[in-house]
Scaffold this motif. Structure first.
Motif, PDB file in Angstrom:
ATOM      1  N   GLY A 145      38.580  37.611  26.560  1.00  0.00           N
ATOM      2  CA  GLY A 145      37.623  37.950  25.516  1.00  0.00           C
ATOM      3  C   GLY A 145      36.179  38.074  25.976  1.00  0.00           C
ATOM      4  N   LYS A 146      35.937  37.924  27.288  1.00  0.00           N
ATOM      5  CA  LYS A 146      34.564  37.986  27.800  1.00  0.00           C
ATOM      6  C   LYS A 146      34.371  39.208  28.704  1.00  0.00           C
ATOM      7  N   GLU A 147      33.160  39.779  28.648  1.00  0.00           N
ATOM      8  CA  GLU A 147      32.820  40.900  29.526  1.00  0.00           C
ATOM      9  C   GLU A 147      32.813  40.424  30.985  1.00  0.00           C
ATOM     10  N   LYS A 148      33.251  41.310  31.882  1.00  0.00           N
ATOM     11  CA  LYS A 148      33.337  40.925  33.289  1.00  0.00           C
ATOM     12  C   LYS A 148      33.104  42.143  34.171  1.00  0.00           C
ATOM     13  N   THR A 149      32.457  41.932  35.323  1.00  0.00           N
ATOM     14  CA  THR A 149      32.335  42.978  36.336  1.00  0.00           C
ATOM     15  C   THR A 149      32.920  42.449  37.643  1.00  0.00           C
ATOM     16  N   TYR A 150      33.450  43.353  38.445  1.00  0.00           N
ATOM     17  CA  TYR A 150      34.177  42.951  39.662  1.00  0.00           C
ATOM     18  C   TYR A 150      34.129  44.123  40.634  1.00  0.00           C
ATOM     19  N   TYR A 151      33.856  43.830  41.909  1.00  0.00           N
ATOM     20  CA  TYR A 151      33.707  44.860  42.942  1.00  0.00           C
ATOM     21  C   TYR A 151      34.664  44.539  44.078  1.00  0.00           C
ATOM     22  N   PHE A 170      50.810  45.280  49.191  1.00  0.00           N
ATOM     23  CA  PHE A 170      49.943  46.274  49.836  1.00  0.00           C
ATOM     24  C   PHE A 170      48.595  45.646  50.183  1.00  0.00           C
ATOM     25  N   MET A 171      48.048  44.862  49.251  1.00  0.00           N
ATOM     26  CA  MET A 171      46.761  44.199  49.502  1.00  0.00           C
ATOM     27  C   MET A 171      46.863  43.238  50.683  1.00  0.00           C
ATOM     28  N   ALA A 172      47.974  42.529  50.796  1.00  0.00           N
ATOM     29  CA  ALA A 172      48.182  41.624  51.933  1.00  0.00           C
ATOM     30  C   ALA A 172      48.279  42.416  53.235  1.00  0.00           C
ATOM     31  N   ALA A 173      48.940  43.567  53.169  1.00  0.00           N
ATOM     32  CA  ALA A 173      49.087  44.405  54.363  1.00  0.00           C
ATOM     33  C   ALA A 173      47.753  44.983  54.817  1.00  0.00           C
ATOM     34  N   LEU A 174      46.859  45.294  53.886  1.00  0.00           N
ATOM     35  CA  LEU A 174      45.532  45.785  54.263  1.00  0.00           C
ATOM     36  C   LEU A 174      44.815  44.764  55.143  1.00  0.00           C
ATOM     37  N   ASN A 175      44.883  43.501  54.757  1.00  0.00           N
ATOM     38  CA  ASN A 175      44.248  42.448  55.546  1.00  0.00           C
ATOM     39  C   ASN A 175      44.899  42.305  56.923  1.00  0.00           C
ATOM     40  N   LYS A 176      46.197  42.519  56.982  1.00  0.00           N
ATOM     41  CA  LYS A 176      46.939  42.331  58.231  1.00  0.00           C
ATOM     42  C   LYS A 176      46.719  43.465  59.220  1.00  0.00           C
ATOM     43  N   TRP A 177      46.591  44.705  58.702  1.00  0.00           N
ATOM     44  CA  TRP A 177      46.632  45.871  59.585  1.00  0.00           C
ATOM     45  C   TRP A 177      45.289  46.566  59.782  1.00  0.00           C
ATOM     46  N   GLY A 178      44.177  45.901  59.444  1.00  0.00           N
ATOM     47  CA  GLY A 178      42.898  46.432  59.876  1.00  0.00           C
ATOM     48  C   GLY A 178      41.928  46.892  58.814  1.00  0.00           C
ATOM     49  N   LEU A 179      42.292  46.745  57.531  1.00  0.00           N
ATOM     50  CA  LEU A 179      41.382  47.130  56.447  1.00  0.00           C
ATOM     51  C   LEU A 179      41.155  45.940  55.506  1.00  0.00           C
ATOM     52  N   PRO A 180      40.577  44.852  56.009  1.00  0.00           N
ATOM     53  CA  PRO A 180      40.359  43.682  55.150  1.00  0.00           C
ATOM     54  C   PRO A 180      39.406  44.012  54.014  1.00  0.00           C
ATOM     55  N   TRP A 181      39.725  43.491  52.836  1.00  0.00           N
ATOM     56  CA  TRP A 181      38.915  43.793  51.658  1.00  0.00           C
ATOM     57  C   TRP A 181      38.036  42.614  51.284  1.00  0.00           C
ATOM     58  N   LYS A 182      36.950  42.945  50.614  1.00  0.00           N
ATOM     59  CA  LYS A 182      35.996  41.946  50.156  1.00  0.00           C
ATOM     60  C   LYS A 182      35.832  42.088  48.649  1.00  0.00           C
ATOM     61  N   GLU A 183      35.335  41.047  48.013  1.00  0.00           N
ATOM     62  CA  GLU A 183      35.164  41.102  46.563  1.00  0.00           C
ATOM     63  C   GLU A 183      33.835  40.460  46.163  1.00  0.00           C
ATOM     64  N   SER A 184      33.292  40.982  45.068  1.00  0.00           N
ATOM     65  CA  SER A 184      32.061  40.444  44.506  1.00  0.00           C
ATOM     66  C   SER A 184      32.190  40.422  42.997  1.00  0.00           C
ATOM     67  N   PHE A 185      31.732  39.327  42.393  1.00  0.00           N
ATOM     68  CA  PHE A 185      31.842  39.188  40.943  1.00  0.00           C
ATOM     69  C   PHE A 185      30.535  39.494  40.211  1.00  0.00           C
ATOM     70  N   HIS A 186      29.499  39.817  40.982  1.00  0.00           N
ATOM     71  CA  HIS A 186      28.221  40.164  40.366  1.00  0.00           C
ATOM     72  C   HIS A 186      27.617  41.391  41.073  1.00  0.00           C
ATOM     73  N   PRO A 187      28.335  42.506  41.041  1.00  0.00           N
ATOM     74  CA  PRO A 187      27.823  43.694  41.755  1.00  0.00           C
ATOM     75  C   PRO A 187      26.704  44.380  40.974  1.00  0.00           C
ATOM     76  N   ASP A 188      25.889  45.131  41.713  1.00  0.00           N
ATOM     77  CA  ASP A 188      24.976  46.056  41.046  1.00  0.00           C
ATOM     78  C   ASP A 188      25.830  47.147  40.386  1.00  0.00           C
ATOM     79  N   LEU A 189      25.457  47.535  39.187  1.00  0.00           N
ATOM     80  CA  LEU A 189      26.226  48.567  38.483  1.00  0.00           C
ATOM     81  C   LEU A 189      25.583  49.938  38.658  1.00  0.00           C
ATOM     82  N   VAL A 190      26.402  50.973  38.604  1.00  0.00           N
ATOM     83  CA  VAL A 190      25.903  52.351  38.644  1.00  0.00           C
ATOM     84  C   VAL A 190      25.550  52.737  37.216  1.00  0.00           C
TER      85      VAL A 190
END
Length: 399
Positions: free
Chosen positions: A317-323, A378-398
């Motif tokens: 029920g709350k607004e959220k942003t995620y990157y 697939f997300m686990a495989a990205l980390n294993k095979w060379g494309l690790p992902w990052k996340e941010s919970f307070h991104p600048d918005l476009v």
């Protein structure tokens, strides 16, 4: 676990081939096929001696009968299409005829029309279901990883996603006044087409490069980016419940845009054939022939890419942003595979998508876009095979 037939031997394919050989537990054998067999042989010579058995073949991917004969001879468990988007349908036809699973990285587009739609491939759904085989569409980065990011965000962070902005930043410098980081013909057709985005249940069309924004990309800094039409918008609009708007932005430097505008003004980006000295030539195809081969850019490209998605929606029920995003270094990619980051960020997910089918992790007969499957493996495989992902919970918005 099985065998893959890889069609194509450009920069993306070469990255995927490297990664298949690294993932030999899944890819016990690969066959590399292209119109020019010598390219395949050169890649095989570099990688032979590992646990993955490599063979090569010659094939014209425009000809279904040649493709069928090749598949029947090689008997792969999956066909990984890394040829041109014009050839998606002939390869899908051959997979249907031989009951072989199919993976690609880009949707079909007719050679004579700059049209980017999934309708031609989605029309195969029932036939693939009846044949008991799976077609996985768009297993590159965008589309591909960005689509998996969306499924992951919906599964783990949101009850509903209302807004998605896909941001593709390439801050690499190859030193040329003008060159494209992937197939020049496909790149220029994509960039010079009208832009569009999805809002409130319909498409909003824009002129090429009409909408510009400046964004401060993590580890890169501020870059100019422009709204383009991009194929994953079409499938995400169907597969993300509650979605209100999806946009795609890509960064371009002023030198690239100035050269492109000049080439457009003199007709060099046209896909309409013209007569020259008694021959029919397509200006854009001629331009492709004189531009640097994207596969040659690896040793001279420095800098990073940053590709990801900014999501806005509600959770509990709350607004959220995620990157969610990935950062790749051109020189690190070249050191590992001999290719720069644009090829790397597409080739790695291509291998992962094929591995999902080959291992049986994803196995639903029919024609599916990548966000329709469970994103977690697939997300686990990205980390294993060379494309690790990052996340941010307070991104600048476009805006």
């Amino acid at each position: 676990m099985g065998k893959a037939l890889i069609i194509g031997c450009g920069g993306v394919a070469q990255v995927a081939i490297h990664k298949c050989c690294q993932n030999s537990a899944v890819f016990e054998e690969i066959c590399i096929a292209s119109r020019t067999k010598s390219k395949c042989d050169a890649v095989k010579a570099k990688l032979d001696g590992g646990k993955t058995k490599i063979t090569t073949a010659q094939v014209d991917a425009d000809k279904v009968d040649e493709l069928v004969a090749l598949i029947q001879r090689e008997k792969p468990d999956v066909v990984l299409n890394l040829a041109l988007p014009y050839q998606d349908l002939t390869i899908m036809d051959a997979c249907l005829a031989t009951r072989t699973n199919y993976v690609d990285t880009a949707n079909y587009e007719p050679e004579d029309t700059a049209k980017f739609e999934y309708k031609w491939q989605w029309a195969y759904r029932e036939r693939f279901e009846q044949a008991g085989i799976t077609a996985l569409l768009g297993s590159g980065f965008d589309p591909g990883v960005t689509s998996v990011f969306s499924a992951y965000a919906l599964k783990h962070q949101f009850d509903e996603i209302h807004y998605i902005d896909i941001l593709d930043c390439n801050a690499g410098d190859h030193g040329y006044p003008f060159a494209t980081n992937f197939n020049p013909e496909i790149n220029i057709r994509e960039v010079s087409a009208n832009g569009s985005y999805w809002e409130d249940g319909h498409w909003v069309e824009t002129k090429p490069m009409e909408i510009k924004r400046v964004y401060d990309f993590p580890e890169i800094g501020e870059k100019d980016m422009y709204l383009l039409h991009h194929e994953e918008i079409e499938s995400l609009a169907l597969n993300m419940p509650g979605i209100k708007r999806i946009r795609f932005f890509m960064t371009f430097g002023q030198s690239y845009l100035t050269h492109l505008r000049c080439l457009e003004n003199v007709g060099m980006t046209s896909i309409e054939p013209i007569e020259y000295q008694g021959m029919q030539i397509v200006p854009l195809q001629f331009l492709k022939a004189v531009l640097p081969d994207p596969a040659s850019l690896g040793p001279r490209t420095k800098g990073k890419t940053n590709i990801g998605c900014i999501f806005r929606g509600v959770n509990d029920g709350k607004e959220k942003t995620y990157y969610l995003y990935n950062i790749c270094d051109h020189q690190a990619c070249y050191k590992e595979t001999g290719m720069q980051a644009v090829a790397y960020t597409t080739g790695v997910p291509a291998m992962i998508g094929a591995s999902m089918l080959l291992s049986g992790t994803w196995n639903t007969p029919g024609v599916h876009n990548i966000e329709e499957f469970d994103p977690d493996p697939f997300m686990a495989a990205l980390n294993k095979w060379g494309l690790p992902w990052k996340e941010s919970f307070h991104p600048d918005l476009v805006d």
